[in-house]
Motif scaffolding. Structure first.
Motif, PDB file in Angstrom:
ATOM      1  N   VAL A  30       0.846  -1.189   0.000  1.00  0.00           N
ATOM      2  CA  VAL A  30       0.000   0.000   0.000  1.00  0.00           C
ATOM      3  C   VAL A  30       0.888   1.248   0.000  1.00  0.00           C
ATOM      4  CG1 VAL A  30      -1.840   1.232   1.183  1.00  0.00           C
ATOM      5  CG2 VAL A  30      -1.700  -1.261   1.372  1.00  0.00           C
ATOM      6  N   PRO A  31       0.808   2.062  -1.059  1.00  0.00           N
ATOM      7  CA  PRO A  31       1.644   3.266  -1.083  1.00  0.00           C
ATOM      8  C   PRO A  31       1.151   4.305  -0.074  1.00  0.00           C
ATOM      9  CG  PRO A  31       0.250   3.159  -3.032  1.00  0.00           C
ATOM     10  CD  PRO A  31      -0.004   1.907  -2.267  1.00  0.00           C
ATOM     11  N   GLU A  32       2.040   5.192   0.296  1.00  0.00           N
ATOM     12  CA  GLU A  32       1.698   6.240   1.255  1.00  0.00           C
ATOM     13  C   GLU A  32       0.660   7.198   0.664  1.00  0.00           C
ATOM     14  OE1 GLU A  32       5.019   8.694   2.331  1.00  0.00           O
ATOM     15  OE2 GLU A  32       4.114   9.172   4.274  1.00  0.00           O
ATOM     16  N   ALA A 160       0.336   8.131  11.271  1.00  0.00           N
ATOM     17  CA  ALA A 160       0.576   8.286   9.835  1.00  0.00           C
ATOM     18  C   ALA A 160      -0.332   7.358   9.049  1.00  0.00           C
ATOM     19  CB  ALA A 160       2.036   7.991   9.529  1.00  0.00           C
ATOM     20  N   ILE A 161      -0.723   6.259   9.685  1.00  0.00           N
ATOM     21  CA  ILE A 161      -1.593   5.285   9.024  1.00  0.00           C
ATOM     22  C   ILE A 161      -2.801   5.012   9.916  1.00  0.00           C
ATOM     23  CG2 ILE A 161      -1.747   2.983   8.011  1.00  0.00           C
ATOM     24  CD1 ILE A 161       1.260   2.962   7.788  1.00  0.00           C
ATOM     25  N   LYS A 184     -11.040  12.023   4.125  1.00  0.00           N
ATOM     26  CA  LYS A 184     -10.452  12.702   2.968  1.00  0.00           C
ATOM     27  C   LYS A 184      -9.470  13.787   3.410  1.00  0.00           C
ATOM     28  CE  LYS A 184     -13.980  11.652  -0.459  1.00  0.00           C
ATOM     29  NZ  LYS A 184     -15.240  12.034  -1.104  1.00  0.00           N
ATOM     30  N   GLU A 185      -9.806  14.434   4.540  1.00  0.00           N
ATOM     31  CA  GLU A 185      -8.881  15.422   5.097  1.00  0.00           C
ATOM     32  C   GLU A 185      -7.562  14.773   5.502  1.00  0.00           C
ATOM     33  OE1 GLU A 185      -9.998  17.967   8.497  1.00  0.00           O
ATOM     34  OE2 GLU A 185     -11.849  18.306   7.346  1.00  0.00           O
ATOM     35  N   LEU A 186      -7.682  13.587   6.103  1.00  0.00           N
ATOM     36  CA  LEU A 186      -6.474  12.865   6.517  1.00  0.00           C
ATOM     37  C   LEU A 186      -5.601  12.558   5.305  1.00  0.00           C
ATOM     38  CD1 LEU A 186      -7.904  10.328   9.144  1.00  0.00           C
ATOM     39  CD2 LEU A 186      -6.361  12.232   9.603  1.00  0.00           C
ATOM     40  N   GLY A 190      -1.643  13.823   3.809  1.00  0.00           N
ATOM     41  CA  GLY A 190      -0.574  12.870   3.511  1.00  0.00           C
ATOM     42  C   GLY A 190      -0.645  11.575   4.291  1.00  0.00           C
ATOM     43  N   LYS A 191      -1.743  11.368   5.026  1.00  0.00           N
ATOM     44  CA  LYS A 191      -1.869  10.137   5.806  1.00  0.00           C
ATOM     45  C   LYS A 191      -2.386   9.004   4.911  1.00  0.00           C
ATOM     46  CE  LYS A 191      -1.725  12.843   9.607  1.00  0.00           C
ATOM     47  NZ  LYS A 191      -0.681  12.846  10.626  1.00  0.00           N
ATOM     48  N   THR A 192      -2.128   7.787   5.350  1.00  0.00           N
ATOM     49  CA  THR A 192      -2.640   6.614   4.653  1.00  0.00           C
ATOM     50  C   THR A 192      -3.816   6.075   5.465  1.00  0.00           C
ATOM     51  OG1 THR A 192      -0.370   6.152   4.039  1.00  0.00           O
ATOM     52  CG2 THR A 192      -1.983   4.381   3.691  1.00  0.00           C
ATOM     53  N   VAL A 193      -4.930   5.811   4.763  1.00  0.00           N
ATOM     54  CA  VAL A 193      -6.118   5.336   5.487  1.00  0.00           C
ATOM     55  C   VAL A 193      -6.612   4.038   4.857  1.00  0.00           C
ATOM     56  CG1 VAL A 193      -8.438   5.933   6.292  1.00  0.00           C
ATOM     57  CG2 VAL A 193      -6.741   7.752   5.939  1.00  0.00           C
ATOM     58  N   VAL A 194      -6.793   3.015   5.685  1.00  0.00           N
ATOM     59  CA  VAL A 194      -7.266   1.712   5.217  1.00  0.00           C
ATOM     60  C   VAL A 194      -8.591   1.415   5.907  1.00  0.00           C
ATOM     61  CG1 VAL A 194      -6.780  -0.756   5.132  1.00  0.00           C
ATOM     62  CG2 VAL A 194      -4.910   0.900   4.893  1.00  0.00           C
TER      63      VAL A 194
END
Lengths: 246, 386
Positions: A30-32, A160-161, A184-186, A190-194
């Protein structure tokens, strides 16, 4: 092997319950900075995948790295929102107190949360529109409000994730929109959200990255490229047609 | 009061506090039954410890017994993990087996062991002051007071150190694990502390009643508060109160001390169950009655809101239109009047501005189900308090 560009790198991961594999040989990079949905039928191992990445479940094979390091070393970079149903909402505590629990990881053992942690927790509650309910006992909150409290608790971890297990389960439309806006703000920051996600209709609208899972990984990549009937059919086993606006 | 009387009450109070604290977490973790299991299955540990040390108050005996408590938990989990039986079944399998090993060990060695099953089950608090701790020939007080005192200090220290960890691992095992606060360590820590407490208290109140001291105060406090810290304090208070009141009840009735203490715990729980301000039975029934009335009120107001025709609003014909009995219509009418929601002119009922506003807000809430809209109304009306 370890590519530092990947926020999450899962290699050859197999997880079993009582020797019956529920996740089989998963490779996932999963890319950043993506907002990724994990989709798949019930029992596909979506929650299990998150739990295995977070070390809550021990895999029988394979490895997981977060920014190239094992999870144990990167705990503070990761926030987790479990399924709302996984906790007892009659537990004697308040909304603010639950959000404060998000700070426990940064604090480590024994050290108590203080004014700084409280301030951050209040800010997080405000962000999810729940400041007015800070002293409310958690059983007195609606399902959507409880989910927002959980989201605030993840925000306060300042990670960060972010891993979220079905954050839209049993919430009203207003809360769903509020949550997706925060996600979407996260991503913008630049954050990664799963996110473990159930509603296939909203995938193209909410997410830019998707993983199809059904015990094995079917596909992973940008929504625009791989969110199609072919992958849906492979994942769900039936001829699946989703009205995707291309 | 004689000095043994004071000593007995002091021991009872300390036992009650030491049991109440881990009890809160057992109740919140829905593990009340495991304390019952531990309290029985420590018996073989106690008997073995007694064979070795010949002293019921020896630290080695306490450790051996606590160890058999922890072994119980491990066995229960191992059986449960096979997936063949559920947790309660696993508990029901393990502790009678271990307990009966203890019973057989006692019976086989009854002649040279000063330990009988009655004392094991019910304790001998009345005899506790006779077993003194002598240091260099100086009387330091009853041994069990010292033992429970040390256990209590350890429990309080652990609680203060690991309060945050206990809380998060009890509330949300997944988050706790992800944060690096190992739920497994917390679980076995709590089980070890519970085992040591049960072993220490066992001598005073016995295997059956120690369970009541752990579970009843926590269960009672749970009905009274929704704050974990207050729940801990209340449990301690309820435990101490019941222990001391139970002691005096035993005095009065010339009955078993531990039996009276447990009866007192039951009475306190029953009282709170009936009369607790929010979660008590009477409060719940009252609230349901209020809710019924207020749903009626809202129905009535909606009716007025929907109908401008005079015959629909005539005070003597209202019940026919809403299809209610006279008494109920009267109650609802009076309630609406009292809250200035309606006014009556020439026997015709109509909504006031306040009544109109209330009705509109209520409709909007019912349609949108949005909580913010009715926040200010929650103070006045039960209906919206869920």
């Amino acid at each position: 092997m370890n590519n530092l560009n990947y926020a999450i790198q899962v290699d050859d991961l197999t997880v079993a319950y009582n020797y019956k594999p529920v996740l089989w040989d998963i490779d996932l990079h999963v890319p950043e900075g993506v907002l990724m949905a994990i989709v798949g039928p019930n029992g596909a191992g979506k929650s299990t995948l998150i739990k295995a990445i977070l070390g809550i479940l021990k895999p029988i094979a394979g490895s997981v790295t977060i920014y190239g390091e094992p999870y144990e070393k990167q705990r503070k970079k990761v926030a987790y929102v479990p399924q709302k149903g996984s906790v007892d909402w009659d537990f004697p505590t308040t909304a603010l107190d639950v959000v404060m629990m998000g700070t426990y990881g940064q604090l480590g053992w024994i050290k108590r949360p203080g004014g700084k942690e409280k301030k951050a927790s209040l800010e997080a509650l405000e962000k999810v529109g729940m400041l007015a309910f800070k002293n409310r006992q958690i059983s007195q909150l609606s399902g959507g409000q409880q989910q927002r409290v959980f989201l605030a608790r993840a925000l306060v971890q300042n990670a960060a994730i972010y891993f979220m297990d079905e954050p839209f389960q049993g919430v009203d439309a207003t809360t769903e929109i509020a949550i997706i806006n925060i996600l979407k703000e996260l991503r913008k920051a630049g954050k990664t959200v799963v996110v473990v996600h159930h509603d296939l209709q909203t995938v193209p609208e909410y997410f830019d990255w998707v993983t199809f899972l059904n015990v094995k990984k079917i596909a992973t990549g940008p929504v625009k490229e791989i969110f199609n009937d072919d992958n849906l059919t492979k994942t769900y086993g039936i001829n699946y047609k989703v009205a995707v606006n291309k | 009061m004689t000095s043994p009387q004071i000593e007995i009450q002091l021991i009872a109070a300390i036992v009650a506090i030491a049991c109440a604290i881990p009890g809160v977490f057992l109740v919140l973790r829905k593990m009340a039954l495991i304390s019952d299991a531990i309290s029985h299955s420590i018996l073989p540990g106690i008997v073995l410890g007694f064979f070795i040390t010949h002293d019921l108050n020896s630290p080695l005996l306490i450790l051996l017994a606590a160890l058999s408590g922890v072994i119980t938990v491990i066995l229960v989990e191992a059986i449960q993990k096979t997936g063949l039986v559920k947790e309660d079944t696993a508990i029901g399998l393990v502790f009678p087996a271990l307990f009966s090993i203890g019973v057989i060990l006692i019976a086989k060695n009854a002649n040279d062991v000063h330990l009988d099953v009655d004392a094991v089950l019910l304790g001998e608090l009345a005899f506790a002051p006779f077993d003194r701790l002598l240091l260099g020939g100086i009387d330091m007080g009853p041994k069990s007071l010292w033992i429970m005192g040390i256990i209590l200090v350890a429990i309080i220290a652990l609680l203060l150190l690991f309060y945050k960890e206990l809380k998060v691992s009890t509330f949300d095992i997944g988050l706790s694990s992800a944060l690096g606060i190992s739920p497994v360590i917390m679980h076995y820590g709590l089980m070890s502390v519970s085992s040591v407490t049960i072993v220490g208290a066992f001598d005073a109140v016995g295997a059956i009643l120690v369970v009541a001291l752990m579970i009843a105060p926590a269960a009672t406090a749970y009905l009274l508060t929704s704050d974990l810290k207050k729940m801990l304090l209340l449990s301690v208070f309820i435990g101490v109160f019941s222990a001391i009141a139970g002691y005096w009840m035993a005095n009065l009735l010339d009955a078993s001390i531990s039996g009276s203490m447990t009866t007192m715990l039951g009475i306190v729980f029953l009282g709170v169950y009936l009369f607790a301000p929010r979660k008590g039975l009477i409060a719940v029934l009252y609230r349901q009655k209020q809710q019924r009335t207020e749903v009626s009120l809202l129905t009535f107001l909606l009716h007025l809101n929907n109908h401008s025709e005079a015959e629909e609003r005539h005070i003597n014909h209202l019940q026919e239109h809403i299809n209610w009995q006279r008494v109920r219509s009267r109650t609802v009418l009076n309630l609406a009047l009292k809250n200035n929601m309606i006014e009556i002119q020439d026997d015709l009922v109509s909504l006031t501005d306040k009544g109109k506003e209330f009705t509109d807000l209520a409709i909007e809430y019912i349609i949108t189900n949005k909580d913010e809209k009715i926040e200010p109304m929650k103070d006045d009306f039960f209906l919206f308090r869920g």
